[in-house]
Every structure is written in C-alpha cells, then in structure tokens.
Scaffold this active site. Sequence first.
Site, PDB file in Angstrom:
ATOM      1  N   SER A 151      16.484  52.741  45.252  1.00 48.27           N
ATOM      2  CA  SER A 151      16.548  54.075  44.661  1.00 48.27           C
ATOM      3  C   SER A 151      15.130  54.602  44.499  1.00 48.27           C
ATOM      4  CB  SER A 151      17.260  54.006  43.303  1.00 48.27           C
ATOM      5  OG  SER A 151      17.358  55.285  42.705  1.00 48.27           O
ATOM      6  N   CYS A 152      14.991  55.913  44.248  1.00 45.78           N
ATOM      7  CA  CYS A 152      13.664  56.504  44.026  1.00 45.78           C
ATOM      8  C   CYS A 152      13.858  57.864  43.371  1.00 45.78           C
ATOM      9  CB  CYS A 152      12.876  56.610  45.337  1.00 45.78           C
ATOM     10  SG  CYS A 152      13.655  57.676  46.569  1.00 45.78           S
ATOM     11  N   GLY A 153      13.041  58.859  43.715  1.00 44.59           N
ATOM     12  CA  GLY A 153      13.188  60.191  43.136  1.00 44.59           C
ATOM     13  C   GLY A 153      14.293  61.000  43.781  1.00 44.59           C
ATOM     14  N   GLY A 191      15.630  59.852  47.215  1.00 48.98           N
ATOM     15  CA  GLY A 191      16.132  59.146  48.398  1.00 48.98           C
ATOM     16  C   GLY A 191      15.140  59.031  49.536  1.00 48.98           C
ATOM     17  N   TRP A 228      17.192  59.399  41.651  1.00 50.73           N
ATOM     18  CA  TRP A 228      16.986  59.919  40.299  1.00 50.73           C
ATOM     19  C   TRP A 228      17.276  61.412  40.193  1.00 50.73           C
ATOM     20  CZ3 TRP A 228      17.231  57.190  36.208  1.00 50.73           C
ATOM     21  CH2 TRP A 228      16.918  57.764  34.961  1.00 50.73           C
TER      22      TRP A 228
END
Length: 284
Positions: A239-241, A243, A268
């Site tokens: 996961s990240c901000g 994708g 996120w």
Amino acid sequence: MSDDPKTLVSTDWLAAHLKDPDLRILDASWYIPGTGRDARAEYEAAHIPGARFFDIDEISDARSDMAHMAPPPEKFMSRMRAMGVGDGHQVVVYDGHGMLSAPRVWWTFRLMGHRDVAVLDGGFPKWQAEDRVVEDLPPVIKDRHLTARFQNNLVRDVTQVSRASKLGSPQIVDARTAARFRGDAPEPREGLRAGHIPGSRNVPYDTLLNEDKTMKSPDETRAIFAAAGVDLSQPIITSCGSGITAAVLALALERMGHDSWSLYDGSWAEWGMSPMVPVATGDA
C-alpha cells in the site's frame, strides 16, 4: 545487477537491445501534483528512442472518483493497441524520477496477465547521466493486438484489506514515508486522515533504492523488509498514498522471489478518506 526482463533491466541491457524489433519502451513518468513537473511535456522534449508515453492518469478506470485506479481490461487493451504494444512484445518501462511510477505500469501489465515486462533500473536520469541517445520524435506506431487476462490475485480492495488488517493476514506493508505512516506529517491530498492501516508495517519505498535511484540488491531489500518486521514467508499486500509507490515494493518482492503479493489499489487515498475504517498512529 543481474538483468531480468520480467522485473528489472539495466541501462546497458536496454542499450544493447534498443533496436530489437519486438521491444517496446514506455515512458511512464508521473509526478505528484504541485511539484511543477509536466511528465508529457518532458517526454515530448526528450525520451529514449522509440518510447511511447504511458499516461497513468488517463489509462485508468474513469468510473472511479479516485485517481489512476487500474483500468478495465478492455480499456487497457484498446490503449495498448493504439500505442502499438501487443502480444509477443518485450516491454521496458522507465520514468523521469528514476524509480517512482514505472513499477506501477509494470504492475498494471502483470495485472493484465503480461509477464514480459521490466522496469529500467535508474530510469531516465541514469540513461541521461550516461550520455546515452535520446530523441524528441514521436514513435512510428503500428497497431498490435494485446490480449488481457486479468489476474485478480494481484489487486486488493478496501474490504479485503480491512479483513487483512483485522486478521493480521496477509501482512500489509506501507510504502509511504515514516512521518506520514506515523501520522506526524500531513497528507498531500486534502481530506485524508493522518496515520496508517492498523497492523500494517512501514517500508518507505525510497529505502529500497540507491542514491542513483537504482534498486538495491535482493539481499539488501530482503534485509530491509525483515528489519521492518515483515515475514517474507507469508503473503503481503503493498500500500502507499495512491497505489503508485506500492508497486515499487511489489517489484522488489517479485525480484526477491516472493510470489505471494498483491497491491491495494485505493491505498491511503481511499482508506484515509473513509470514516468506516479505523486509523492507527505512531510506529507499527
């Protein structure tokens, strides 16, 4: 590094294969809004010979109100055909940052069932630093059919990630900075809460990179994941901000031989916006 046309190739490898008839090069540059960089304008000014521009924001799911979600297979096939990218091609993807958005396009091809795709290690900055040939000409394009076979196992939605958060399996690994993960730094997108998915671990994507934006060795990346408390014998959701950099983690995992990973496409931008799911702060 050892070149692998299914994960990561060097600038030397690409230079040696530049005139291969079945090679297709994609410029997948993308920058966070507000950075003052225009990916398409930079591509039009200079790119690796023959490269096509892959617009991450346009080749996406227009039905979603979130940015650059994975496109439906039909749209992906249509866009790739128009770009002259099809079955039987070896694809190499690079970006203007060095290693930021190109892995997202690598993941998109994998999601569509194509494995003959690699990221250029160090990207366009390394290519230019080595004074290799560039051009500003548009490529000559011939339609080529591309078959998409969607791989459901490589993508996860908010419901699946919520279940993983509650059960502790699969593990969730967040590629954002440590400050954003802890909730100490504000999110760059408005309206998002600060913090992380409960139970997730933090491996900032740039910790996997060398100064020249090439990826660290598999042994080094394995040690970084382990130091963050990630059990590499178990399945992982990255996961990240939004994708993008989650795919840097996915690429590193694949290169290490870890074949049980998936990517949380909403990341996120979705989780931090939803009042229906909990948020944790502080260290993991």
